[in-house]
Structure formats: C-alpha cells, structure tokens
Design a protein around this motif. Structure first.
Motif, short mmCIF file in Angstrom:
data_model
loop_
_atom_site.label_atom_id
_atom_site.label_comp_id
_atom_site.label_asym_id
_atom_site.label_seq_id
_atom_site.Cartn_x
_atom_site.Cartn_y
_atom_site.Cartn_z
N SER A 1 0.82 -1.15 0.30
CA SER A 1 -0.05 0.12 0.24
C SER A 1 0.84 1.44 -0.09
CB SER A 1 -1.01 -0.16 1.04
OG SER A 1 -0.47 -0.20 2.41
N SER A 2 2.07 1.36 0.64
CA SER A 2 2.96 2.59 0.63
C SER A 2 3.57 2.56 -0.69
CB SER A 2 3.87 2.35 1.90
OG SER A 2 3.38 2.19 2.80
N ILE A 3 4.00 1.49 -1.30
CA ILE A 3 4.55 1.60 -2.60
C ILE A 3 3.73 2.25 -3.64
CG2 ILE A 3 5.70 0.07 -4.13
CD1 ILE A 3 7.11 -1.64 -2.03
N ASN A 4 2.42 1.76 -3.58
CA ASN A 4 1.31 2.00 -4.37
C ASN A 4 1.36 3.56 -4.76
OD1 ASN A 4 0.76 -0.63 -5.24
ND2 ASN A 4 -1.05 -0.90 -3.90
N TRP A 5 1.77 4.29 -3.80
CA TRP A 5 1.83 5.84 -3.58
C TRP A 5 2.70 6.21 -4.83
CZ3 TRP A 5 -0.22 10.16 -3.31
CH2 TRP A 5 0.61 11.44 -3.60
N TYR A 6 3.82 5.55 -4.99
CA TYR A 6 4.79 5.78 -5.98
C TYR A 6 4.38 5.26 -7.42
CZ TYR A 6 7.66 6.91 -2.03
OH TYR A 6 8.24 7.61 -1.16
N ARG A 7 3.47 4.04 -7.25
CA ARG A 7 2.80 3.40 -8.65
C ARG A 7 1.96 4.30 -9.05
NH1 ARG A 7 3.72 -2.32 -5.64
NH2 ARG A 7 5.77 -2.58 -6.48
N ASN A 8 1.35 5.05 -8.43
CA ASN A 8 0.22 6.14 -8.79
C ASN A 8 0.70 7.48 -9.36
OD1 ASN A 8 -2.92 6.20 -9.04
ND2 ASN A 8 -2.46 7.93 -7.68
N LEU A 9 2.13 7.83 -9.40
CA LEU A 9 2.71 9.14 -9.75
C LEU A 9 1.97 9.52 -11.16
CD1 LEU A 9 6.25 9.00 -8.33
CD2 LEU A 9 4.25 10.26 -7.52
N ASP A 10 2.24 8.42 -12.15
CA ASP A 10 1.94 8.95 -13.40
C ASP A 10 0.32 8.96 -13.61
OD1 ASP A 10 4.53 8.76 -14.26
OD2 ASP A 10 4.19 6.89 -15.62
N ARG A 11 -0.39 8.32 -12.81
CA ARG A 11 -1.77 8.59 -12.92
C ARG A 11 -1.95 9.89 -12.52
NH1 ARG A 11 -6.07 7.67 -9.57
NH2 ARG A 11 -8.01 7.67 -10.56
N ASN A 12 -1.37 10.34 -11.38
CA ASN A 12 -1.50 11.61 -11.06
C ASN A 12 -1.15 13.06 -11.93
OD1 ASN A 12 -2.49 10.89 -8.38
ND2 ASN A 12 -0.43 11.03 -7.31
N TRP A 13 0.07 12.48 -12.55
CA TRP A 13 0.52 13.32 -13.62
C TRP A 13 -0.62 13.66 -14.69
CZ3 TRP A 13 1.31 12.99 -19.04
CH2 TRP A 13 2.22 14.25 -19.34
N HIS A 14 -1.25 12.76 -14.98
CA HIS A 14 -2.48 12.74 -16.05
C HIS A 14 -3.55 13.52 -15.64
CE1 HIS A 14 -0.57 10.49 -19.42
NE2 HIS A 14 -0.34 9.47 -18.35
N LEU A 15 -3.90 13.22 -14.31
CA LEU A 15 -5.17 13.81 -13.62
C LEU A 15 -4.68 15.39 -13.52
CD1 LEU A 15 -6.02 11.25 -10.91
CD2 LEU A 15 -7.31 11.95 -12.68
N LEU A 16 -3.53 15.78 -13.44
CA LEU A 16 -3.17 17.04 -12.98
C LEU A 16 -3.07 18.03 -14.15
CD1 LEU A 16 -1.16 16.83 -9.80
CD2 LEU A 16 -3.48 17.50 -10.08
N ALA A 17 -3.34 17.62 -15.50
CA ALA A 17 -2.79 17.99 -16.83
C ALA A 17 -3.24 19.31 -17.00
CB ALA A 17 -3.18 17.08 -17.81
#
Length: 196
Positions: free
Chosen positions: A114-130
């Motif tokens: 669950s902690s590592i998944n924060w880093y696995r979500n970085l690209d999704r956040n990048w797209h969401l914040l476009a």
C-alpha cells in the motif's frame, strides 16, 4: 491543487513541491536516475520490492531509519531492496527499539504494497493534473534537512509564491530526527497567522 477550497495552509517536510513536467514522472525520473532508481523499479517490476521488503521487514526498517549516515556514491541495484538485504547499517539509529517496534508492527499488519502504491500512482496523478493550475497560492511552510540527499527546489517560490522556508540540521527523516525543532518551526509559522 484539485480542491484548494478545502485547504487553509500547507506544510511540507523534506520533499519540496514538484511542478508537473512535460513527460510522466516515472519516465522523467528514469531519464535522470536510471532504471534501478526505486520509484522506477517499483513501477517497472511490480511486486518484486514488496516481497523483499515484507520478507525482511524489521531489517529494512532498521536500515532505513538512520541518521548521520556518511555520504557515499550510490551503489548498484535498487536502493530499497539493498537496504532490506543489508545485514549491517550505516550511521546511527534514528529511533529506539521501542519506537521502531511501532513501525514494525504496523508493516507486519499492512505489508509494504500500500505504501509502494503511492509511487505506482505518480503517473496517474501526472495525467489527472494536466489541466490544473500548477501554482499553489496558499500560505506554505517548507522544512528542509541540510543533510538530506533530496535537493532543495531552486524555483520553489515560482510555484508556491507564499512559501516560508526553514532548514534544520538533519537528514531526510526530519520529524523523527528533530521532533521538537520540527514542531516548534510549525508552531512559530502558524502562530502569527492565527490558524485554526
């Protein structure tokens, strides 16, 4: 950034605000730091680090939470896996055994995924914040450690114009290494603002 009306002020420790660049985060990090960098590795090899960290939980935590570590060149391989496998620790313990046991018990229950998944979500956040305004207008406090390997942002005030910066004499784990000084820096910053 997505809900500025829900936030009054912001405090960040160690890692400064990072403005969204032109390419997704994982590709960006890999272009500078290579495929063994831990965030890249977490994304390119899902499950691998999770298993190693879970298997070597206490050893990993004991090796991770250190202070006054000698500065050395990065070693080959993925740093988090190397920490989990290392039988000796550099520097000094950051916490007592009793304090570390709290972390150990928590990760024994949750595992590291669950902690590592924060880093696995970085690209999704990048797209969401476009289409989001990248400038943080709220009052902000940035606390750095002067021995932290994470560099200070040279252009932080361009994206966080209402930021105040405090630097403490410590490494990456600021609030664990300097709990009283960290609390005092935050209280000093909040007091004139009459924050509620």
């Amino acid at each position: 950034m997505l809900h500025p009306d829900r936030v009054n002020m912001v405090t960040a420790l160690s890692l400064p605000y990072q403005e969204r660049g032109e390419i997704p985060w994982v590709d960006f990090i890999e272009s500078f730091l290579g495929s063994d960098q831990y965030i890249v590795h977490f994304n390119r090899h899902p499950g691998e680090a999770d298993a190693v960290l879970d298997k070597n939980r206490l050893q990993f935590l004991r090796n991770l939470y250190r202070k006054n570590e000698p500065i050395k060149a990065p070693e080959p391989g993925m740093a988090m896996i190397n920490l989990a496998m290392a039988e000796t620790s550099a520097g000094e313990p950051l916490m007592s055994d009793r304090e570390l046991a709290v972390f150990d018990t928590a990760f024994e229950t949750s595992g590291f995924t669950s902690s590592i998944n924060w880093y696995r979500n970085l690209d999704r956040n990048w797209h969401l914040l476009a289409k989001t305004n990248p400038v943080i207008q709220h009052s902000a406090l940035m606390i750095y450690g002067d021995r932290d390997l994470v560099p200070k942002s040279p252009n932080l005030s361009d994206f966080v114009p209402n930021v105040e910066v405090v630097t403490l004499h410590c490494g990456h784990w600021i609030q664990q290494e300097k709990p009283e000084e960290t609390t005092q820096a935050i209280v000093n910053w909040l007091d004139p603002k009459n924050a509620t």
